[in-house]
Scaffold this active site. Structure first.
Site, PDB file in Angstrom:
ATOM      1  N   ASP A   1       2.314   3.423   2.765  1.00 20.39           N
ATOM      2  CA  ASP A   1       1.216   4.384   2.775  1.00 20.39           C
ATOM      3  C   ASP A   1       1.694   5.819   2.571  1.00 20.39           C
ATOM      4  O   ASP A   1       2.029   6.215   1.464  1.00 20.39           O
ATOM      5  CB  ASP A   1       0.427   4.217   4.070  1.00 20.39           C
ATOM      6  CG  ASP A   1      -0.947   4.886   4.036  1.00 20.39           C
ATOM      7  OD1 ASP A   1      -1.280   5.510   3.015  1.00 20.39           O
ATOM      8  OD2 ASP A   1      -1.679   4.788   5.029  1.00 20.39           O
TER       9      ASP A   1
ATOM     10  N   GLU B   1     -10.336   2.604   9.051  1.00 24.09           N
ATOM     11  CA  GLU B   1      -9.105   3.259   9.503  1.00 24.09           C
ATOM     12  C   GLU B   1      -9.379   4.195  10.674  1.00 24.09           C
ATOM     13  O   GLU B   1      -8.551   4.307  11.582  1.00 24.09           O
ATOM     14  CB  GLU B   1      -8.474   4.039   8.350  1.00 24.09           C
ATOM     15  CG  GLU B   1      -7.183   4.747   8.718  1.00 24.09           C
ATOM     16  CD  GLU B   1      -6.562   5.513   7.570  1.00 24.09           C
ATOM     17  OE1 GLU B   1      -5.455   6.048   7.753  1.00 24.09           O
ATOM     18  OE2 GLU B   1      -7.182   5.587   6.483  1.00 24.09           O
TER      19      GLU B   1
ATOM     20  N   HIS C   1      -5.558  -1.122   6.293  1.00 25.46           N
ATOM     21  CA  HIS C   1      -5.661  -0.628   7.665  1.00 25.46           C
ATOM     22  C   HIS C   1      -6.486  -1.584   8.532  1.00 25.46           C
ATOM     23  O   HIS C   1      -5.941  -2.216   9.423  1.00 25.46           O
ATOM     24  CB  HIS C   1      -6.223   0.795   7.741  1.00 25.46           C
ATOM     25  CG  HIS C   1      -5.446   1.799   6.982  1.00 25.46           C
ATOM     26  ND1 HIS C   1      -4.108   2.042   7.224  1.00 25.46           N
ATOM     27  CD2 HIS C   1      -5.798   2.629   5.962  1.00 25.46           C
ATOM     28  CE1 HIS C   1      -3.672   2.968   6.394  1.00 25.46           C
ATOM     29  NE2 HIS C   1      -4.669   3.338   5.621  1.00 25.46           N
TER      30      HIS C   1
ATOM     31  N   HIS D   1       0.845  -1.199   0.000  1.00 29.03           N
ATOM     32  CA  HIS D   1       0.000   0.000   0.000  1.00 29.03           C
ATOM     33  C   HIS D   1       0.875   1.243   0.000  1.00 29.03           C
ATOM     34  O   HIS D   1       1.500   1.588   1.007  1.00 29.03           O
ATOM     35  CB  HIS D   1      -0.916   0.020   1.223  1.00 29.03           C
ATOM     36  CG  HIS D   1      -1.949   1.102   1.160  1.00 29.03           C
ATOM     37  ND1 HIS D   1      -2.991   1.085   0.271  1.00 29.03           N
ATOM     38  CD2 HIS D   1      -2.087   2.253   1.869  1.00 29.03           C
ATOM     39  CE1 HIS D   1      -3.740   2.161   0.441  1.00 29.03           C
ATOM     40  NE2 HIS D   1      -3.211   2.893   1.391  1.00 29.03           N
TER      41      HIS D   1
ATOM     42  N   HIS E   1      -9.460   1.023   1.357  1.00 30.82           N
ATOM     43  CA  HIS E   1      -9.265   1.541   2.715  1.00 30.82           C
ATOM     44  C   HIS E   1     -10.513   1.196   3.529  1.00 30.82           C
ATOM     45  O   HIS E   1     -11.633   1.495   3.085  1.00 30.82           O
ATOM     46  CB  HIS E   1      -9.139   3.065   2.725  1.00 30.82           C
ATOM     47  CG  HIS E   1      -7.931   3.624   2.054  1.00 30.82           C
ATOM     48  ND1 HIS E   1      -8.015   4.569   1.060  1.00 30.82           N
ATOM     49  CD2 HIS E   1      -6.613   3.410   2.249  1.00 30.82           C
ATOM     50  CE1 HIS E   1      -6.796   4.925   0.667  1.00 30.82           C
ATOM     51  NE2 HIS E   1      -5.925   4.226   1.378  1.00 30.82           N
TER      52      HIS E   1
END
Length: 429
Positions: A316, A233, A265, A57, A230
């Protein structure tokens, strides 16, 4: 065929001695065998060998702001205020600038022990939100950077249509991200036709509403493409999802999930959501450096490990760019939470904390990157890391403890050589 030989390699969750590694003409491992004398034609590697990790990611453009958002001038600073600052960077960067930023980042990722990077790519259009003449100009900039550096790349064009749950359309400062399912699928087909490994992604359930999720999944059909999103998160995201759908994010996603899905996440999970992920075969991509930097919270790491969920790591926002630091963050935050040591070790299976985490981060690697196989195994791309035995923190450490020392005691460059597809792409000594 190329032949490599090392005195030790990490195979099957342990160090094995005198390992011969052979590479076929396509740059894949054709033979890996321990207990072999070094043949005259083989190249001796100058240290113990590890399989690299997949960085599952990445937002490459965010490397441009790493270290520039660590001040609080007023009020409260959290993920949402950081996001506003990130949008400011996203609104300015050009394809040429993105190529330069990504080239620097990808070299750093190789140094950090990653040889494949998965780009969760949502920065698509001109600064005014209009398409480029070549609508994938930003994506091709990333592909050019990866090719120049020699790192493997998986590109995920992202469906990004809305600003929030029940709130249609995007904010003005999100204008460069605007896509729908048809755009994402068209981008995927163009990338594949251009020789780029690709999959698809949905930014989040707040940015892709139910109709768009269904449409993209119809386009994907029964292919084995990786599908990233995602999810969970932020607690505010979870609460908004419950208000809109009457369910938590992973609860809502559960009927869709299968082994193609990668949940990025997955920080705030209820026990039944952990069970649902494990049952589906979906993977979880952890980004501990970023999650700490943004104050996201702590994932249920031990529960995910014990449930056998396929895991990977991601850099990320690029505040951390090596897997050693990510693994330290994973374990140390669990130690602080539990007020115990070696929380992620499993005495009956793997008493080494570093080894258990390192091996766990390979379990989801191939699927997350859309590759047929990964690691030191026949058929996988022939990638390798050579540990520098003279690196700081590794001097005089016995082989049995080198992985532990690498994760918890080393500093600075620690790999003497990095190889990708049968060729060394980075050599420090």
């Amino acid at each position: 065929m190329t032949s490599l030989w090392t005195e030790a390699a990490w195979l099957g969750g342990r160090w094995q001695a005198n390992v011969l590694l052979e590479v076929d003409g396509a740059g894949r491992w054709s033979r890996i065998q321990s207990g072999q004398a070094c043949p005259p034609h083989a190249r001796r590697l100058k240290g113990a060998v590890l399989p690299p990790l997949v960085n599952a990611h990445s937002h490459a453009f965010q490397r441009a702001m790493a270290g520039l958002a660590e001040r609080r001038e007023q009020g409260q600073d959290d993920f949402w205020s950081w996001r506003d600052a990130m949008y400011g960077v996203a609104l300015r960067i050009t394809p040429d600038e993105l190529r330069r930023v990504a080239t620097r980042l990808y070299r750093e990722l190789l140094l950090g022990g990653y040889t494949q990077v998965v780009e969760f790519h949502y920065l698509q259009h001109r600064e005014d939100g209009q398409p480029y003449d070549n609508e994938l100009a930003m994506a091709w900039a990333l592909a050019d950077a990866a090719r120049e550096v020699g790192i493997g790349l998986t590109l995920l064009p992202v469906l990004y249509a809305h600003q929030g749950f029940g709130t249609p359309g995007l904010r003005t400062d999100q204008r460069r991200f605007k896509t729908d399912a048809d755009w994402v699928w068209r981008a995927f087909e163009q990338l594949r036709a251009g020789g780029v490994n690709a999959g698809v992604a949905l930014h989040s359930l707040r940015a892709a509403h139910p109709g768009e999720v269904d449409h993209l999944l119809r386009l994907v059909g029964d292919t084995d493409l990786p599908i990233h999103i995602h999810v969970a998160e932020q607690t505010a995201e979870v609460e908004a999802c419950v208000r809109q759908h009457g369910q938590r994010p992973v609860q809502w996603l559960a009927p869709h999930l299968d082994a193609r899905w990668q949940l990025v996440h997955a920080t705030h999970l209820a026990p039944d959501e952990v069970e649902a992920i494990a049952h589906s075969g979906a993977g979880v991509v952890l980004c501990p450096g970023t999650e700490a930097n943004l104050g996201d919270g702590l994932p249920p790491l031990r529960e995910c490990l014990n449930a056998g969920i396929p895991l990977t790591l991601g850099s990320d926002s690029q505040v951390t760019r090596e897997w050693r630091e990510e693994l330290r963050w994973l374990e140390y935050t669990q130690r602080l939470l539990a007020r115990q040591r070696n929380v992620c070790a499993e005495p009956a299976m793997q008493p080494s904390t570093a080894a258990r985490l390192f091996d766990a981060m390979h379990t989801g690697a191939a699927r997350a990157a859309g590759l047929p196989a990964w690691g030191l195994q026949v058929g996988a791309r022939a990638d390798w890391l050579v540990i520098d035995p003279a690196a700081e923190g590794l001097e005089d450490v016995p082989l049995a403890q080198q992985l532990d020392a690498l994760v918890f005691a080393s500093r600075g460059p620690c790999f003497a050589e990095v190889g990708v597809a049968g060729q060394p792409v980075l050599a420090l000594r």
